[in-house]
Design an enzyme around this catalytic site. Structure first.
Site, PDB file in Angstrom:
ATOM      1  N   MET A  72      -7.930   8.649  10.246  1.00  0.00           N
ATOM      2  CA  MET A  72      -8.580   9.160   9.027  1.00  0.00           C
ATOM      3  C   MET A  72      -9.603  10.244   9.357  1.00  0.00           C
ATOM      4  SD  MET A  72      -9.207   5.483   7.183  1.00  0.00           S
ATOM      5  CE  MET A  72      -9.715   4.616   8.659  1.00  0.00           C
TER       6      MET A  72
ATOM      7  N   ASP B 273       0.805  -1.207   0.000  1.00  0.00           N
ATOM      8  CA  ASP B 273       0.000   0.000   0.000  1.00  0.00           C
ATOM      9  C   ASP B 273       0.843   1.264   0.000  1.00  0.00           C
ATOM     10  OD1 ASP B 273      -2.443  -1.147   0.167  1.00  0.00           O
ATOM     11  OD2 ASP B 273      -2.494  -1.170   2.359  1.00  0.00           O
TER      12      ASP B 273
ATOM     13  N   LYS C  27      -2.872   4.206  -3.497  1.00  0.00           N
ATOM     14  CA  LYS C  27      -3.304   5.377  -4.249  1.00  0.00           C
ATOM     15  C   LYS C  27      -2.118   5.908  -5.050  1.00  0.00           C
ATOM     16  CE  LYS C  27      -5.681   8.266  -1.633  1.00  0.00           C
ATOM     17  NZ  LYS C  27      -6.169   9.439  -0.904  1.00  0.00           N
TER      18      LYS C  27
END
Ligand code: SAH
Length: 507
Positions: free
Chosen positions: A173, A36, A58
């Site tokens: 988050m 990741d 991402k």
């Protein structure tokens, strides 16, 4: 039976030292690594070079690979008999969808194991100087997702119980929802003066912390322009930071310092910088490479059975000489009848690493010392092999020949200026990514100029240039480079001390 297996491994929060030994062992066995965004790319170096590395995080212009695709990929690779490491930031079972991946593997009858990692809350707390629990302040801890499913808008959290039922709260988050988090906690009974710490990029040299209260955290976070990835830590324990801070108040914390020494010496210097909190950026201005032509060294190696002394005057000479010996299909046994002379303890240590000991070492660790030692032994008629650097001084061969030795001095390696790296250095300086550039020799300055070009002095105006001493400074000034830091004694330790003193007077 197929050996296919998936290890769900937690990489920890970013500092490479914070992955478990077991996690690293798994990486060393990996045939496929699926990783990741948040796991620091240096972890990948632990996987075998041949392992397939698949990025599913991402990236610019592309969102995360959908979870279904990741699940399918893990199953496909394990079914193909591969040892798969699924590397995740922090802990795989804390807000990392590791649970879903494990369930999917279970349903598809793929064997898996889970290696926990240090989760962001634990790491951020430790590195910001905030004990998550403390007998005087709180006895419970809650880890909360601040983001949740955007469709659900955090509505499924039971704010009342969170606000009053748990002591310390850590939101993951949560930055996009910071206002909602603070408002809901206050609306449900948490005191507005409750301290809050937002900790970004915990455990890395980029770590940033903003301390506030529930009442003013939104304003303070905006003022400080703090962005994700960050955890939001709420609770009285935040006040302990004043006393227990240790990571981000080290003298060079957050400073990016370029080291221009050759790779071998740079490592030691970089370690010292890191220990002081700085981020060392190694850009060697000198590199060692193989000779243009091996013939001379090969002839000398073929003559080893008739050689009396082998002189090695640097760890580089040791490295290149033994590498060539191996390439020619010969082992250290070829040196059985040869007396090995090491110029000093560092070189002797490098020889020892090859499983063989140096026979002789002068008390004066220089070429002069080697010459004196051998002349004392009497080298008339002896055959001496001295594998050297292309620019080595002629002292050893000329003095020993004068004393009657038969000296062969083939080039075993060359030192060059890695001019190609100039582009990278120019870009870093132009982008303002560096705080300090250090020079430990005049040749480092001259080579730096060759690499970076005429704009170098101008680009260096944006950083603090540290020179190791007056000679290096003189070269810098001659090249039009102004020096901000120079120690009284020309040693690396003194240069570091001078750098610390420099930053004590300006933040
Ligand atoms: N499994 C991970 C969490 C993944 S969710 C773990 O156990 O840590 C991603 C969130 O983790 C980020 O939005 C941020 O809130 C937090 N996070 C991860 N790494 C972090 C770091 N180095 N510093 C601060 N927060 C971090």
């Amino acid at each position: 039976m197929s050996k296919g297996i998936v290890y769900l491994v937690g990489a920890g929060p970013g500092d490479p030292g914070l992955m478990t030994v077991k996690g690293r062992d798994c990486l060393r066995l990996a045939e496929v690594v699926v990783y990741d965004y948040l796991s620091n790319p240096v972890f990948l170096d632990d996987a075998p070079a041949a392992a397939e590395r698949i990025y599913v995080g991402k990236s610019k212009g592309r969102h995360y690979a959908p979870q279904d695709e990741i699940n399918a990929l893990l199953v496909e690779k394990a079914r193909a008999g591969k040892i798969v490491v699924r590397l995740k930031g922090g802990d795989p079972y804390v807000f990392g969808r590791g649970g879903e991946e494990a369930q999917y593997l279970h349903r598809h009858k793929i064997p898996f194991e889970v290696v926990p990692g240090i989760t962001a809350a634990f790491a951020a707390a430790a590195y910001a100087g905030i004990p998550l629990t403390h007998r005087d302040y709180t006895t419970s801890l809650g880890l909360v997702t601040g983001h949740e499913d955007p469709a659900k808008k955090m509505s499924s959290l039971d704010w009342e119980k969170l606000a009053t039922g748990v002591g310390t709260l850590v939101f993951y988050m949560g930055m996009a929802n910071l206002r909602v988090i603070a408002e809901q906690l206050m609306a449900h009974g948490r005191a507005p003066e409750t301290p809050v710490a937002i900790i970004r990029w915990a455990t890395t040299p980029r770590q940033e912390t903003v301390v506030a209260t529930l009442a003013d955290v939104v304003v303070k976070a905006r003022e400080a322009k703090i962005k994700p990835p960050a955890v939001i830590l709420v609770g009285e324990v935040v006040n302990l930071r004043d006393e227990l801070r240790w990571f981000d108040n080290r003298p060079l914390f957050g400073k990016r310092v370029m080291v221009t020494r050759a790779a071998a010496q740079a490592r030691e210097f970089a370690a010292l910088l890191t220990a002081l909190g700085a981020e060392a950026v190694c850009c060697p201005t000198i590199e060692t490479v193989a000779p243009a032509d091996w013939t001379d060294l090969d002839v000398a190696i073929a003559g080893l059975p008739r050689t009396d002394y082998l002189i090695l005057t640097s760890a580089n000479a040791v490295r290149f000489f033994f590498a060539r010996l191996t390439e020619l299909g010969q082992g250290v046994r070829a040196l059985a009848g040869v007396k090995i002379v090491a110029v000093g303890p560092k070189t002797a240590g490098a020889i020892e690493e090859r499983g063989i000991y140096a026979d002789l070492m002068p008390s004066d660790y220089r070429a002069e010392g080697v010459v004196e030692l051998l002349i004392e032994k009497g080298v008339k008629g002896s055959r001496v092999l001295y594998p050297k650097a292309n620019l080595a001084r002629d002292l050893i061969p000329s003095k020993l020949r004068a004393a009657g030795a038969l000296v062969s001095d083939p080039v075993a390696y060359r030192t060059i200026v890695p001019e190609g790296d100039g582009v990278r250095i120019r870009a870093m300086l132009a982008a303002g990514e560096l705080d300090v550039v250090t020079f430990a020799s005049s040749s480092a300055i001259d080579n730096f100029m060759k690499m970076v070009g005429d704009e170098a002095p101008h680009l260096l105006d944006r950083v603090a240039v540290a020179s190791i001493g007056p000679l290096t400074t003189k070269t810098a000034l001659r090249q039009g480079i102004s020096v901000a830091v120079e120690p009284e004694q020309a040693t690396v330790d003194d240069m570091l001390a001078a750098l610390i003193a420099y930053y004590q007077t300006r933040p």
